[in-house]
Design a protein around this motif. Structure first.
Motif, PDB file in Angstrom:
ATOM      1  N   MET A 158       0.849  -1.198   0.000  1.00  0.00           N
ATOM      2  CA  MET A 158       0.000   0.000   0.000  1.00  0.00           C
ATOM      3  C   MET A 158       0.882   1.245   0.000  1.00  0.00           C
ATOM      4  O   MET A 158       1.823   1.358   0.780  1.00  0.00           O
ATOM      5  CB  MET A 158      -0.897   0.009   1.242  1.00  0.00           C
ATOM      6  CG  MET A 158      -1.727   1.281   1.402  1.00  0.00           C
ATOM      7  SD  MET A 158      -2.858   1.199   2.804  1.00  0.00           S
ATOM      8  CE  MET A 158      -1.707   0.929   4.148  1.00  0.00           C
TER       9      MET A 158
ATOM     10  N   ILE B  54       0.288   5.421   0.042  1.00  0.00           N
ATOM     11  CA  ILE B  54      -0.626   6.556   0.130  1.00  0.00           C
ATOM     12  C   ILE B  54       0.200   7.835   0.178  1.00  0.00           C
ATOM     13  O   ILE B  54       1.061   8.005   1.040  1.00  0.00           O
ATOM     14  CB  ILE B  54      -1.523   6.462   1.386  1.00  0.00           C
ATOM     15  CG1 ILE B  54      -2.466   5.260   1.262  1.00  0.00           C
ATOM     16  CG2 ILE B  54      -2.321   7.757   1.571  1.00  0.00           C
ATOM     17  CD1 ILE B  54      -3.296   5.002   2.491  1.00  0.00           C
TER      18      ILE B  54
ATOM     19  N   GLY C 253       1.390   2.255   5.496  1.00  0.00           N
ATOM     20  CA  GLY C 253       0.580   1.501   6.447  1.00  0.00           C
ATOM     21  C   GLY C 253       1.242   1.356   7.789  1.00  0.00           C
ATOM     22  O   GLY C 253       0.582   0.999   8.771  1.00  0.00           O
TER      23      GLY C 253
ATOM     24  N   GLU D 252      -6.460   5.783   3.753  1.00  0.00           N
ATOM     25  CA  GLU D 252      -6.394   4.329   3.965  1.00  0.00           C
ATOM     26  C   GLU D 252      -7.785   3.748   4.171  1.00  0.00           C
ATOM     27  O   GLU D 252      -8.113   2.651   3.699  1.00  0.00           O
ATOM     28  CB  GLU D 252      -5.500   4.022   5.164  1.00  0.00           C
ATOM     29  CG  GLU D 252      -5.211   2.545   5.362  1.00  0.00           C
ATOM     30  CD  GLU D 252      -4.190   2.297   6.467  1.00  0.00           C
ATOM     31  OE1 GLU D 252      -3.997   1.133   6.816  1.00  0.00           O
ATOM     32  OE2 GLU D 252      -3.587   3.280   6.964  1.00  0.00           O
TER      33      GLU D 252
END
Length: 291
Positions: free
Chosen positions: A1, A3, A20, A288
């Motif tokens: 992940m 972001i 994360g 998230e």
């Protein structure tokens, strides 16, 4: 992940990448706010491209944010032309990923809720003391926004009704007296060279400056008394760069409890724990959640 997160303030834009577990690639650049809201969004796109590819974007921003539309509901003249800017639409069209947008103080409070001084407290208040006094209300781990995405504007509490002037926004209000700006204004009357909160506390040992600081802390306490009797929170998180001074929290605690009704004295005060990362982490958390 991956972001990408931005924290857009009136003077600087902080950015970073959240995987994360931690933030990386943190940077800080000038906002150049006077260039206006449209140019600001161009800058946001330019900065985000440096982190691509990513799965989502989290934006913490100055101004009142319509979190349903992801747009700026209202922004003052610090960023001309920012009111009405459709932040989410612009960024989703540029990057084709989900985008979460939140007010900067609210985002910082969510950061503290997930990773900092608010962790373990589903309901708490967060206040930041700087140019003004910002606030956020966290209920059951989420921000209470109010009817126009502006709840938690604690700087607007009237603490000096004798000073209210309808022609001057926030006259007589908490942020005029309890903000770092309010502290510096008091200090300048004593010494014109004390132009920042850091310089004021550097002169702490001077009796006349110490007196100014103590009077300012009383202003902080006055607003907190009102908030505690309204919300009955289990915790209040105090943030802003000035709060690194241990004397402030120590004195607020000492002076606050005697002014509270006995049924409200279980409130816990804590210093914000995430510093400049709070807004980025809160924005990343919201993005998230979209994933």
């Amino acid at each position: 992940m991956r972001i990408a997160a931005l924290d857009i303030g009136g003077t600087s834009i902080k950015s970073g990448l959240w995987d994360g577990e931690r933030l990386s690639g943190e940077r800080e650049q000038d906002t150049n706010a006077r260039e206006g809201g449209a140019r600001l969004m161009d800058r946001a796109v330019e900065i985000l491209r440096e982190y691509a590819p990513f799965d989502a974007v989290g934006i913490s921003t100055a101004g009142q944010v319509d979190t349903v539309r992801g747009s700026i509901y209202y922004a003052n003249d610090n960023i001309p032309g920012y009111t009405g800017i459709e932040v989410r639409r612009i960024l989703e069209e540029a990057f084709h990923v989900p985008v979460a947008v939140e007010n900067d103080v609210n985002a910082a409070a969510l950061g503290e809720a997930q990773f900092g001084a608010g962790k373990g407290f589903p309901d708490f208040l967060c206040l930041t003391y700087g140019t003004g006094v910002g606030g956020a209300i966290v209920l059951d781990g989420r921000i209470y926004t109010g009817s126009s995405w502006s709840a938690g504007s604690f700087g607007g509490i009237v603490t000096h009704p004798e000073a209210v002037d309808l022609a001057v926004e926030y006259s007589g209000c908490y942020e005029k007296y309890a903000s770092t700006t309010g502290l510096v204004k008091r200090a300048l009357a004593v010494d014109p060279e004390l132009t920042s909160g850091r310089e004021v506390f550097a002169a702490f040992d001077r009796p006349e400056v110490h007196r100014v600081i103590d009077e300012w802390i009383d202003e902080i306490v006055t607003g907190l008394v009102t908030l505690i009797h309204i919300f009955n929170p289990s915790r209040i998180v105090l943030g802003g760069g000035i709060m690194v001074q241990p004397y402030i929290l120590e004195q607020v605690r000492e002076r606050l409890l005697p002014r509270l009704s006995p049924g409200f004295r279980k409130v816990n005060l804590a210093r914000a724990g995430l510093g400049n990362q709070a807004g980025l982490l809160g924005a990343a958390h919201l993005a998230e959640e979209l994933l």
